[in-house]
Design a protein around this motif. Structure first.
Motif, mmCIF file in Angstrom:
data_model
loop_
_atom_site.group_PDB
_atom_site.id
_atom_site.type_symbol
_atom_site.label_atom_id
_atom_site.label_comp_id
_atom_site.label_asym_id
_atom_site.label_seq_id
_atom_site.Cartn_x
_atom_site.Cartn_y
_atom_site.Cartn_z
ATOM 1 N N GLY A 1 0.778 -1.232 0.000
ATOM 2 C CA GLY A 1 0.000 0.000 0.000
ATOM 3 C C GLY A 1 0.805 1.275 0.000
ATOM 4 N N LEU A 2 1.770 1.384 0.911
ATOM 5 C CA LEU A 2 2.587 2.585 1.044
ATOM 6 C C LEU A 2 4.057 2.209 0.911
ATOM 7 N N THR A 3 4.837 3.099 0.346
ATOM 8 C CA THR A 3 6.259 2.789 0.148
ATOM 9 C C THR A 3 6.973 2.550 1.473
ATOM 10 N N PHE B 1 10.728 -0.184 -3.408
ATOM 11 C CA PHE B 1 9.848 0.953 -3.688
ATOM 12 C C PHE B 1 10.352 2.257 -3.057
ATOM 13 N N HIS B 2 11.608 2.252 -2.633
ATOM 14 C CA HIS B 2 12.281 3.458 -2.120
ATOM 15 C C HIS B 2 11.604 4.016 -0.866
ATOM 16 N N GLY C 1 1.992 6.503 -1.732
ATOM 17 C CA GLY C 1 1.327 5.249 -2.032
ATOM 18 C C GLY C 1 2.076 4.456 -3.086
ATOM 19 N N ILE C 2 1.811 3.153 -3.100
ATOM 20 C CA ILE C 2 2.265 2.294 -4.198
ATOM 21 C C ILE C 2 1.056 2.117 -5.104
ATOM 22 N N GLY C 3 1.054 2.801 -6.222
ATOM 23 C CA GLY C 3 -0.133 2.780 -7.068
ATOM 24 C C GLY C 3 -1.224 3.655 -6.472
ATOM 25 N N VAL D 1 -2.218 10.442 -1.213
ATOM 26 C CA VAL D 1 -2.573 9.718 0.010
ATOM 27 C C VAL D 1 -3.534 10.553 0.851
ATOM 28 N N ALA D 2 -3.235 11.850 1.016
ATOM 29 C CA ALA D 2 -4.111 12.725 1.797
ATOM 30 C C ALA D 2 -5.499 12.804 1.168
#
Length: 410
Positions: free
Chosen positions: A105-107, A123-124, A136-138, A169-170
């Motif tokens: 979900g999140l990097t 994903f850094h 986010g991832i995607g 994300v926000a």
């Protein structure tokens, strides 16, 4: 990069690896460790099936893990461990299979660690942690729709770490916040209270008050009436130390103020509806109900008020009043000067351990009846003795109170 993992986590990874499986510490626990937070639990992902992992744990640790949906839970020497399954893939540039973290979900959640093989940071997420950014991832909507609690956990990490959300994300949290109204209050209240206790709770409430109103529907009406409400509540939280009861009272007070007379009953009901325990809800009622109550600046009157509230709650009342007045929401009966004087006086009373309640009197009902007083007289005279001690604390000795009680009984 080397991370220090608890011995229990290293042991579990070694255990699974020794049985021919891949295993990494992964997710929020790695993220938290990287920013010097203490993880509530440690997740270890493996390519073993849950049945294989359970068998390995039972054979080697002689512990039967608790089966949960898609995971195993166990506690080893006080450390909570969660075992999950993951897909591992072989990369051409490495001989070591690595876990697929694309569904995290999140990097910042998509980081794994092995004590020997090191960090997996595809994903850094590490760079985002260093830059204080949550990305986010995607599409973040997918992550939050999959489990709305992820919104609360993301907000809590942001409040703890001072990492800011990126725009996507926000926006996703604001858009999907209404989903939180459908989750069990028992669990939501735990996660939300953790947010309130974070160092950046004020900023989180200011920017995500829609989350609070989704969880506590009775906040929606005062928010409609006063658009500046998130900023006002946030300002009061900025002036409040991390006391959960006081912070909850500050959050719920607007429910009371919109109705005119402030009694605390509406705030208490909102607290109970949010699955807070009855004791905390009662304290919130008393704090909010005292909104228009003047805090005395004379010793006798303050001790009388302390007897009514008890010392711990009275100290919270001072914190509650100070936070409101410094945020521009104080009652007409309060002023910065009077609260300052009250706070100094309270400090003297507590520092000198002065008597404020019947329990703190040097004599009790049994002492008075032993001196020949009837139980009825003893019960009647004890409050009179307390009033005498409020005015002159040096009277609070058996040698002085017993003769005084006999004189009052005549």
């Amino acid at each position: 990069m080397t991370l220090r993992l608890p011995l229990q986590v290293n042991h579990l990874i070694d255990l699974l690896s020794g049985s021919g499986h891949e295993a990494y510490a992964v997710g929020c626990c790695v993220r938290d460790r990287l920013v010097d937070l203490i993880p509530a639990e440690w997740e270890v992902c493996t390519d073993a099936s849950l049945a294989q992992a359970a068998s390995c744990i039972q054979n080697e640790l002689h512990i039967e893990p608790k089966q949960e949906p898609n995971s195993l839970m166990l506690v080893v020497d006080g450390v909570s461990l969660r075992v999950t399954t993951a897909t591992f893939r072989q990369e051409s540039s490495s001989s070591n299979p690595k876990p697929d973290l694309s569904d995290r979900g999140l990097t910042v959640n998509a980081i794994a660690y092995h004590p020997v093989k090191g960090l997996v940071n595809e994903f850094h997420g590490l760079e985002d942690l260093e830059g204080k950014l949550i990305r986010g991832i995607g599409d973040p909507d997918i992550y939050f729709r999959r489990n709305p609690f992820n919104m609360l956990q993301t907000l809590r990490f942001s409040a703890l770490s001072s990492c800011r959300m990126d725009r996507s994300v926000a926006s996703s949290i604001h858009r999907l916040a209404p989903m939180l109204s459908g989750i069990p209050a028992e669990r939501a209240s735990v996660d939300f209270c953790r947010i309130l206790m974070c160092s950046n709770a004020a900023g989180t409430i200011r920017n995500y008050f829609d989350v609070a109103s989704a969880l506590i529907p009775s906040l929606a009406a005062p928010l409609e009436r006063e658009a500046n409400l998130p900023a006002l509540v946030a300002r009061s939280l900025e002036h409040c130390p991390p006391d959960l009861t006081v912070r909850l009272a500050l959050l719920l007070l607007p429910i009371e103020r919109q109705k005119g007379a402030v009694t605390g009953a509406l705030a208490k009901q909102a607290a109970l509806d949010f699955a807070l325990d009855s004791l905390t809800a009662g304290y919130i009622e008393q704090l909010c109900g005292a909104y228009d109550t003047f805090i005395p600046t004379s010793p006798t009157k303050m001790k009388k008020m302390i007897a009514q509230y008890g010392k711990p709650l009275f100290q919270r009342l001072i914190l509650f009043k100070k936070a409101l007045i410094y945020s521009g929401q104080g009652s007409k009966v309060d002023s910065i000067l009077s609260l300052h004087r009250s706070n100094l006086l309270l400090g003297d009373i507590l520092r000198n351990n002065q008597c404020c309640t019947l329990r703190e009197l040097a004599v009790g009902q049994e002492d008075l009846t032993a001196e020949g007083l009837s139980p009825e007289d003893a019960k009647r005279i004890l409050p009179q003795l307390l009033e005498q001690v409020w005015a002159q604390d040096s009277l609070n000795t058996r040698e002085k109170l017993l003769p005084l009680a006999k004189r009052l009984a005549r």
